[in-house]
Design an enzyme around this catalytic site. Structure first.
Site, PDB file in Angstrom:
ATOM      1  N   HIS A 129      44.314  41.440  28.307  1.00 28.05           N
ATOM      2  CA  HIS A 129      45.331  42.461  28.010  1.00 28.05           C
ATOM      3  C   HIS A 129      44.716  43.861  28.033  1.00 28.05           C
ATOM      4  CE1 HIS A 129      48.777  39.835  27.254  1.00 28.05           C
ATOM      5  NE2 HIS A 129      47.892  38.985  26.767  1.00 28.05           N
ATOM      6  N   THR A 130      43.709  44.018  28.850  1.00 29.84           N
ATOM      7  CA  THR A 130      43.101  45.334  29.036  1.00 29.84           C
ATOM      8  C   THR A 130      43.462  45.933  30.383  1.00 29.84           C
ATOM      9  OG1 THR A 130      41.136  44.153  29.770  1.00 29.84           O
ATOM     10  CG2 THR A 130      41.093  45.015  27.521  1.00 29.84           C
ATOM     11  N   ASP A 131      43.853  45.097  31.361  1.00 28.58           N
ATOM     12  CA  ASP A 131      44.021  45.651  32.724  1.00 28.58           C
ATOM     13  C   ASP A 131      45.141  46.677  32.791  1.00 28.58           C
ATOM     14  OD1 ASP A 131      46.071  43.677  32.647  1.00 28.58           O
ATOM     15  OD2 ASP A 131      45.582  42.854  34.634  1.00 28.58           O
ATOM     16  N   ALA A 143      50.204  27.927  34.032  1.00 23.81           N
ATOM     17  CA  ALA A 143      49.114  27.497  33.155  1.00 23.81           C
ATOM     18  C   ALA A 143      48.173  28.656  32.854  1.00 23.81           C
ATOM     19  CB  ALA A 143      48.343  26.350  33.792  1.00 23.81           C
ATOM     20  N   LEU A 155      46.504  30.383  35.123  1.00 21.80           N
ATOM     21  CA  LEU A 155      45.381  30.433  36.065  1.00 21.80           C
ATOM     22  C   LEU A 155      45.762  31.170  37.351  1.00 21.80           C
ATOM     23  CD1 LEU A 155      43.941  26.832  35.518  1.00 21.80           C
ATOM     24  CD2 LEU A 155      43.181  28.970  34.480  1.00 21.80           C
ATOM     25  N   SER A 164      50.527  32.388  40.909  1.00 24.93           N
ATOM     26  CA  SER A 164      51.372  33.323  41.672  1.00 24.93           C
ATOM     27  C   SER A 164      50.541  34.379  42.375  1.00 24.93           C
ATOM     28  CB  SER A 164      52.466  33.961  40.828  1.00 24.93           C
ATOM     29  OG  SER A 164      52.160  33.979  39.489  1.00 24.93           O
ATOM     30  N   ASP A 208      44.659  39.779  38.314  1.00 25.78           N
ATOM     31  CA  ASP A 208      44.769  38.464  38.944  1.00 25.78           C
ATOM     32  C   ASP A 208      44.697  38.556  40.467  1.00 25.78           C
ATOM     33  OD1 ASP A 208      45.193  37.833  36.314  1.00 25.78           O
ATOM     34  OD2 ASP A 208      47.346  37.498  36.536  1.00 25.78           O
ATOM     35  N   TYR A 242      54.901  39.602  26.725  1.00 22.92           N
ATOM     36  CA  TYR A 242      53.998  40.448  27.527  1.00 22.92           C
ATOM     37  C   TYR A 242      54.581  41.857  27.622  1.00 22.92           C
ATOM     38  CZ  TYR A 242      50.801  41.521  31.449  1.00 22.92           C
ATOM     39  OH  TYR A 242      49.827  42.056  32.262  1.00 22.92           O
TER      40      TYR A 242
HETATM   41  C1  GLA Z   1      48.379  38.062  32.991  1.00 22.29           C
HETATM   42  C2  GLA Z   1      48.591  39.275  33.876  1.00 22.29           C
HETATM   43  C3  GLA Z   1      47.285  40.061  34.023  1.00 22.29           C
HETATM   44  C4  GLA Z   1      46.672  40.367  32.666  1.00 22.29           C
HETATM   45  C5  GLA Z   1      46.611  39.114  31.801  1.00 22.29           C
HETATM   46  C6  GLA Z   1      46.171  39.398  30.394  1.00 22.29           C
HETATM   47  O1  GLA Z   1      47.500  37.182  33.640  1.00 22.29           O
HETATM   48  O2  GLA Z   1      49.046  38.903  35.144  1.00 22.29           O
HETATM   49  O3  GLA Z   1      47.519  41.245  34.760  1.00 22.29           O
HETATM   50  O4  GLA Z   1      47.373  41.390  32.013  1.00 22.29           O
HETATM   51  O5  GLA Z   1      47.855  38.450  31.738  1.00 22.29           O
HETATM   52  O6  GLA Z   1      44.853  39.831  30.372  1.00 22.29           O
END
Ligand code: GLA
Length: 379
Positions: A30-32, A118, A120, A123, A167, A216
């Site tokens: 949750h830093t991106d 899950a 990972l 998508s 991701d 989120y």
């Molecule tokens: C999901 C989002 C990412 C990121 C994570 C939490 O995977 O797609 O962009 O924010 O949650 O770190």
């Protein structure tokens, strides 16, 4: 093999074959979307694409995992609510066309073994795989980071999920035997070697991330509010990335208790990532594991995105021999934990956690001992 599946459906060989991995985030959660730091690795589970050009502008897509087909014209790409699995491909194709890249009609077969919902990033693997597929099939002249941004835009604007960039970035630019340290503000990155004597073990809680999307968005907005309130106390901050721990303390009275805790997670997590990279490069894996543990506590208590199942998996993990660190990974509310485990202990670890999870909660965990892998757009 995706080539054979393509052949079985179309009776001919594919012209382009690509593989886009899922990912696990080692630390930096949750830093991106706060312009911060992340340290994910691409894993040896992927979504694979095989395809051939057609003479027209039609794209026909066959999903092996859904056992279903969809088609669209490159001249009029719309979202299809009845086949949501196809929208990642539609979105990426649409934005490439809109940017002036000339694609070609194609028959595409895709599928893989990244579990869905899950945590990972299946998508992101579909989006990045689509971009890599077009790059190979029609020879797109496109920089990988541009394609990463375009893949994220497809998720944000076409599919409508407000994710950050981690991701897509790691699915594209991961490297074998390495994690990737990314600065999500300026997108500079470097690969950090992972040692062979420790394993990344992923435990899938089997719980789908039901609240993930709504919560989120709540977190995203709380971070924005916290930034606005901290800025109103006279500090020059654009995002939580700019907030030092002392600044946050100083601005405490301007924030509600909940906003303070949300911000404290992000501010402390950014510091943990920076230290984690330093200690990983110095081979200090015990300290790396402690930082993973601290990350979990912060996500559980300050950011409140863990779940009972994830906490149980983490507790079970920490009681096993050879474990250096254990934490939830990804957005939270279900999905997976990531564990750093000494190689010789990894098999026994997997077995013990599987049994413990069954005994404690009556649930089945799938466990993957992962290898850090190559991204779809890497050199
Ligand atoms: C999901 C989002 C990412 C990121 C994570 C939490 O995977 O797609 O962009 O924010 O949650 O770190």
């Amino acid at each position: 093999m995706i080539e054979q599946r393509f052949h079985a459906i179309h009776g001919t060989t594919p012209e382009a074959v690509v593989r886009a991995p899922g990912r696990v985030n080692l630390i930096g959660e949750h830093t991106d979307y706060n312009d911060g730091f992340v340290l994910p690795a691409a894993i040896d589970r992927s979504i694979d694409f095989a395809g051939r050009k057609r003479a027209d502008r039609l794209v026909r897509v066959h999903s092996l995992d859904f056992n279903a087909a969809a088609e669209f014209s490159l001249d009029d790409i719309q979202k299809d609510p009845s086949k949501p699995w196809s929208n990642y491909i539609r979105g990426v194709s649409k934005y490439l066309e809109e940017d002036g890249h000339r694609l070609s009609g194609a028959d595409i077969v895709f599928g893989g073994n990244v579990p869905r919902e899950a945590g990972l990033s299946s998508s992101a693997a579909v989006e990045v795989g689509t971009a890599a597929f077009w790059k190979n099939l029609v020879g797109l002249e496109a920089d990988p980071v541009y394609l990463v941004k375009l893949a994220r835009k497809a998720e944000n604007q076409f599919v409508g999920v407000p994710c950050g960039i981690m991701d897509q970035f790691i699915s594209a630019l991961g490297r074998e035997h390495h994690a990737l340290f990314l600065d999500c503000r300026d997108l500079t990155y470097r690969h950090v070697p992972l040692r062979d004597d420790v394993k990344i073990v992923v435990c899938n809680s089997g719980v789908k991330r039901a609240l993930a999307q709504s919560e989120y968005e709540v977190r995203l907005n709380q971070c924005r509010q916290a930034v606005a309130l901290i800025a109103s106390t006279g500090r020059a901050v654009r995002s939580l990335r700019d907030v030092a721990p002392e600044d946050l303390e100083a601005a405490r009275s301007a924030l509600s208790e909940i906003l303070f805790r949300r911000a404290r997670h992000v501010v402390s997590e950014n510091h943990r990532v920076l230290e984690a990279v330093r200690v990983l490069e110095a081979g200090k894996l015990e300290r790396f594991g402690e930082l993973m543990n601290a990350s979990h506590e912060s996500l559980r208590d300050d950011y409140e995105v863990s779940s009972k199942e994830l906490d149980v998996l983490v507790e079970l993990a920490r009681n096993q021999p050879g474990v250096l660190g254990a934490r939830m990974t990804g957005a939270g509310f279900g999905g997976c934990t990531v564990n750093l485990v000494r190689q010789e202990a990894a098999e026994a670890f997997a077995e013990a956690v599987r049994r413990g999870y069954q005994d404690t909660l009556g649930l089945k965990a799938e466990i993957y001992i992962c290898k850090a892998s190559q991204g779809a757009l890497g050199a």
